[in-house]
Scaffold this active site. Structure first.
Site, PDB file in Angstrom:
ATOM      1  N   LYS A  57       8.314 -11.468  -4.794  1.00 33.06           N
ATOM      2  CA  LYS A  57       7.504 -12.136  -3.767  1.00 33.06           C
ATOM      3  C   LYS A  57       6.126 -11.489  -3.736  1.00 33.06           C
ATOM      4  O   LYS A  57       5.962 -10.370  -3.259  1.00 33.06           O
ATOM      5  CB  LYS A  57       8.138 -12.011  -2.383  1.00 33.06           C
ATOM      6  CG  LYS A  57       7.439 -12.944  -1.401  1.00 33.06           C
ATOM      7  CD  LYS A  57       7.440 -12.466   0.027  1.00 33.06           C
ATOM      8  CE  LYS A  57       6.319 -11.571   0.398  1.00 33.06           C
ATOM      9  NZ  LYS A  57       4.971 -12.182   0.406  1.00 33.06           N
ATOM     10  N   GLU A  71       7.321   2.205  -1.911  1.00 34.64           N
ATOM     11  CA  GLU A  71       6.028   2.794  -2.287  1.00 34.64           C
ATOM     12  C   GLU A  71       5.067   2.422  -1.173  1.00 34.64           C
ATOM     13  O   GLU A  71       4.710   1.254  -1.021  1.00 34.64           O
ATOM     14  CB  GLU A  71       5.538   2.230  -3.625  1.00 34.64           C
ATOM     15  CG  GLU A  71       6.434   2.526  -4.813  1.00 34.64           C
ATOM     16  CD  GLU A  71       6.406   3.980  -5.242  1.00 34.64           C
ATOM     17  OE1 GLU A  71       5.720   4.812  -4.610  1.00 34.64           O
ATOM     18  OE2 GLU A  71       7.111   4.299  -6.220  1.00 34.64           O
ATOM     19  N   CYS A 131      -3.608   2.766  -2.908  1.00 34.84           N
ATOM     20  CA  CYS A 131      -2.753   3.723  -2.192  1.00 34.84           C
ATOM     21  C   CYS A 131      -3.023   5.143  -2.647  1.00 34.84           C
ATOM     22  O   CYS A 131      -2.737   6.096  -1.928  1.00 34.84           O
ATOM     23  CB  CYS A 131      -1.293   3.365  -2.409  1.00 34.84           C
ATOM     24  SG  CYS A 131      -0.901   3.196  -4.143  1.00 34.84           S
ATOM     25  N   GLU A 167      -5.131   6.007   6.874  1.00 32.05           N
ATOM     26  CA  GLU A 167      -5.429   5.311   5.613  1.00 32.05           C
ATOM     27  C   GLU A 167      -6.419   4.183   5.910  1.00 32.05           C
ATOM     28  O   GLU A 167      -6.085   3.226   6.605  1.00 32.05           O
ATOM     29  CB  GLU A 167      -4.147   4.728   5.018  1.00 32.05           C
ATOM     30  CG  GLU A 167      -4.393   4.071   3.685  1.00 32.05           C
ATOM     31  CD  GLU A 167      -3.136   3.493   3.051  1.00 32.05           C
ATOM     32  OE1 GLU A 167      -2.368   2.811   3.739  1.00 32.05           O
ATOM     33  OE2 GLU A 167      -2.941   3.726   1.838  1.00 32.05           O
TER      34      GLU A 167
HETATM   35  P1  TAP Z   1       1.942  -5.021   3.818  1.00 31.94           P
HETATM   36  O1  TAP Z   1       1.286  -5.759   4.900  1.00 31.94           O
HETATM   37  O2  TAP Z   1       2.923  -3.967   4.177  1.00 31.94           O
HETATM   38  O3  TAP Z   1       2.599  -6.133   2.871  1.00 31.94           O
HETATM   39  C1  TAP Z   1       3.204  -5.827   1.651  1.00 31.94           C
HETATM   40  C2  TAP Z   1       4.145  -6.940   1.256  1.00 31.94           C
HETATM   41  O4  TAP Z   1       5.210  -7.018   2.207  1.00 31.94           O
HETATM   42  C3  TAP Z   1       3.504  -8.327   1.225  1.00 31.94           C
HETATM   43  O5  TAP Z   1       4.070  -9.075   0.180  1.00 31.94           O
HETATM   44  C4  TAP Z   1       3.911  -8.889   2.566  1.00 31.94           C
HETATM   45  O6  TAP Z   1       3.930 -10.289   2.590  1.00 31.94           O
HETATM   46  C5  TAP Z   1       5.317  -8.342   2.704  1.00 31.94           C
HETATM   47  N1  TAP Z   1       5.830  -8.302   4.061  1.00 31.94           N
HETATM   48  C6  TAP Z   1       5.134  -8.196   5.221  1.00 31.94           C
HETATM   49  N2  TAP Z   1       5.981  -8.227   6.273  1.00 31.94           N
HETATM   50  C7  TAP Z   1       7.229  -8.359   5.772  1.00 31.94           C
HETATM   51  C8  TAP Z   1       8.526  -8.461   6.354  1.00 31.94           C
HETATM   52  N3  TAP Z   1       8.726  -8.415   7.658  1.00 31.94           N
HETATM   53  N4  TAP Z   1       9.579  -8.591   5.539  1.00 31.94           N
HETATM   54  C9  TAP Z   1       9.412  -8.605   4.207  1.00 31.94           C
HETATM   55  N5  TAP Z   1       8.224  -8.542   3.593  1.00 31.94           N
HETATM   56  C10 TAP Z   1       7.133  -8.409   4.363  1.00 31.94           C
HETATM   57  O7  TAP Z   1       0.926  -4.252   2.901  1.00 31.94           O
HETATM   58  P2  TAP Z   1      -0.436  -4.759   2.297  1.00 31.94           P
HETATM   59  O8  TAP Z   1      -1.443  -4.781   3.375  1.00 31.94           O
HETATM   60  O9  TAP Z   1      -0.209  -5.998   1.501  1.00 31.94           O
HETATM   61  O10 TAP Z   1      -0.749  -3.598   1.244  1.00 31.94           O
HETATM   62  C11 TAP Z   1      -1.461  -2.470   1.589  1.00 31.94           C
HETATM   63  C12 TAP Z   1      -0.542  -1.259   1.753  1.00 31.94           C
HETATM   64  O11 TAP Z   1       0.226  -1.064   0.582  1.00 31.94           O
HETATM   65  C13 TAP Z   1      -1.311   0.028   1.926  1.00 31.94           C
HETATM   66  O12 TAP Z   1      -0.743   0.785   2.977  1.00 31.94           O
HETATM   67  C14 TAP Z   1      -1.130   0.758   0.625  1.00 31.94           C
HETATM   68  O13 TAP Z   1      -1.240   2.144   0.666  1.00 31.94           O
HETATM   69  C15 TAP Z   1       0.215   0.310   0.220  1.00 31.94           C
HETATM   70  N6  TAP Z   1       0.376   0.458  -1.211  1.00 31.94           N
HETATM   71  C16 TAP Z   1       1.180   1.447  -1.693  1.00 31.94           C
HETATM   72  C17 TAP Z   1       1.321   1.598  -3.051  1.00 31.94           C
HETATM   73  C18 TAP Z   1       2.214   2.666  -3.576  1.00 31.94           C
HETATM   74  S1  TAP Z   1       2.595   2.544  -5.116  1.00 31.94           S
HETATM   75  N7  TAP Z   1       2.671   3.612  -2.830  1.00 31.94           N
HETATM   76  C19 TAP Z   1       0.663   0.765  -3.922  1.00 31.94           C
HETATM   77  C20 TAP Z   1      -0.146  -0.217  -3.409  1.00 31.94           C
HETATM   78  C21 TAP Z   1      -0.263  -0.367  -2.044  1.00 31.94           C
HETATM   79  P3  TAP Z   1       2.677 -11.139   3.150  1.00 31.94           P
HETATM   80  O14 TAP Z   1       1.480 -10.648   2.438  1.00 31.94           O
HETATM   81  O15 TAP Z   1       2.998 -12.529   2.830  1.00 31.94           O
HETATM   82  O16 TAP Z   1       2.661 -10.856   4.612  1.00 31.94           O
END
Ligand code: TAP
Length: 454
Positions: A154, A229, A263, A356
């Site tokens: 997804k 992650e 991240c 962050e």
């Molecule tokens: P999130 O808002 O946490 O979303 C990540 C994914 O989870 C998206 O596909 C989102 O879908 C989905 N999601 C949201 N709510 C959910 C729920 N209740 N149930 C299941 N899935 C759900 O993060 P983001 O804003 O996209 O990404 C940024 C974050 O990712 C940062 O904190 C960053 O540090 C972290 N990150 C970590 C890493 C590693 S490797 N540690 C790498 C990259 C990013 P929708 O977008 O459709 O809501």
């Protein structure tokens, strides 16, 4: 099905309409994955390897197309986007070697023969964030498939285009129906269904720590396996004896890569007090030289942020009166632009130091001793990445061992290499991706004892 309009973050213009899968569509995809499971697991290792190599070749043949989609839909600079598509290919190739090497053990026991098998877990759900839509997809999908599991990915609602195309390429390459499916849709709908459905046996989640905690709680109800992650707030520690020119010249890319939506961003720079002023003097021209602009133009190093909402969040860390030392440039006009920004000096309770930001904002703070630097670096709930700059080998090793993070670079800023394990300490995650042991996260160890008694 409802649709989502993907906007070009550099222009704010629509790029594509993508249908959003419903909960019922997610259930149907899970049923297809379950139906595909037995046959995929039974594909002989050499043939599964060949299919993964064919998948990698298909991605390789479409690097340009995938990169253009990522540039348009996510605002990634063209060169970076090509690297990202190439990373999917490379990770598929790396794990294509795994099916033929998925060896168990023979353990000496009395009264018989004892052997272990690495059995596939079952249907794996891979939930991907918007910041690196292609690489993060590949890190979960490739080892999961190699281990014999069907996968449903997804992508983030905002950035589905490359994942959807990679799903098509898998089918074109010959992966059987149902083995790898991509479901564009909302986290609260499709993601939630993957978490709740008992036929999904494992969730690989990359995203915010906040959502990660909810997902872990949801998975706990079925004791569902998870790899997490999550966020980061990594430190770049510069000692007085370091190659200061190199440390300052490379600090911007470590903080502003992908417009800081990384991240692993080293968004806290700790500099030993005696070279603090000199380091800032060297850092300023490096920050001002970052090429910020149209991501489709070759040579652009930093593009826009992903959305207007995200830009507003990033901007909240730099209110009027914030201690801005200097900034780079950003285009005027449409697009979610934010210039590379250096805050210095900041108090240790400043939100830009403790939280962050996930944008191109870095804070620089002085330290006095090695022990203080390690304590400051560890003063965060996160523990994902980091860098140490020093010419003293002993100190490099002491500090690298002392900082509580999953990935440390000495005199460089490398974080994610597909040959080596990647993941976080503390609230940056649970489990590891990539590297030679990644299949452990997608298999269950089965122990079989065969009696040899007469
Ligand atoms: P999130 O808002 O946490 O979303 C990540 C994914 O989870 C998206 O596909 C989102 O879908 C989905 N999601 C949201 N709510 C959910 C729920 N209740 N149930 C299941 N899935 C759900 O993060 P983001 O804003 O996209 O990404 C940024 C974050 O990712 C940062 O904190 C960053 O540090 C972290 N990150 C970590 C890493 C590693 S490797 N540690 C790498 C990259 C990013 P929708 O977008 O459709 O809501």
């Amino acid at each position: 099905m409802p649709a989502f309009t993907v906007l070009n973050p550099a222009t704010e213009e629509p790029v594509a309409e993508v249908e959003q899968a419903t909960a019922a569509a997610a259930d149907a995809a899970i049923a297809r994955a379950v139906a595909a499971q037995a046959a995929w697991r039974a594909v002989p290792p050499g043939e599964r390897a060949a299919l993964l190599r064919a998948f990698a070749d298909a991605v390789d043949a479409h690097i340009g197309e995938l990169a253009e989609l990522e540039t348009a839909g996510s605002g990634h600079p063209a060169g970076q986007a090509r690297w990202e598509a190439g990373n999917v290919r490379d990770v598929l190739r790396y794990y294509s070697a795994a099916p033929e090497r998925l060896c168990g053990k023979q353990i000496p026991v009395p009264g018989g023969l004892d052997v272990t098998f690495h059995e596939p877990i079952g249907v794996v759900g891979v939930i991907v964030p918007w910041n690196f839509p292609m690489p993060i997809l590949g890190w979960g999908v490739a080892p999961a498939l190699a281990a014999g599991n069907p996968v449903i990915a997804k992508p983030a609602e905002r950035t589905p285009l490359t994942a959807v195309r990679i799903g098509e390429l898998a089918l074109e390459a010959g992966l059987p129906e149902g083995v790898f499916q991509v479901l564009a849709g909302k986290g609260s709908v499709v993601g939630q269904r993957l978490i709740d459905h008992p036929d999904v046996r494992k969730i690989v989640f990359t995203g915010s720590s906040e959502v990660g905690r909810e997902i872990m709680a949801g998975c706990a109800r079925q004791v569902k396996r998870v790899t997490m992650e999550l966020g980061g707030k990594s430190a770049n520690i510069v000692f007085a004896d370091a190659d200061l020119e190199k440390a300052a010249a490379t600090a911007p890319v470590a903080a502003f890569d992908n417009a800081g939506q990384d991240c692993c961003a080293r968004s806290r720079i700790l500099v030993q007090r005696e070279v603090y002023d000199r380091f800032l003097e060297l850092l300023e021209p490096a920050v001002k030289a970052v090429a910020v602009g149209d991501p489709a133009r070759e040579g652009t190093e930093m593009g826009p942020l992903i959305s207007a909402e995200h830009r507003a969040k990033v901007a909240s860390y730099v209110p009027d009166g914030a201690p801005v030392a200097f900034r780079g440039s950003a285009p005027e006009g449409p697009g979610y632009w934010f210039p590379p920004t250096v805050l210095a000096p900041v108090r240790l309770d400043h939100p830009a130091w403790t939280e962050e930001v996930f944008g191109p904002v870095v804070a620089v703070v002085p330290f006095s001793s090695e022990a203080q630097a390690v304590a400051m670096a560890n003063d965060t709930p996160y523990g994902l990445s980091g860098s140490v700059w020093t010419r003293d080998v002993g100190r490099a090793i002491r500090v690298a061992r002392g900082v509580e993070t999953g990935n440390l670079s000495v005199n460089s800023h490398s974080s994610v290499r597909y040959w080596t394990p990647f993941g976080g300490f503390k609230q940056s995650g649970l489990g590891r991706e990539l590297g030679p042991d990644a299949l452990d996260a997608f298999t269950e160890t089965k122990n079989v004892f065969i009696a040899t008694d007469e």
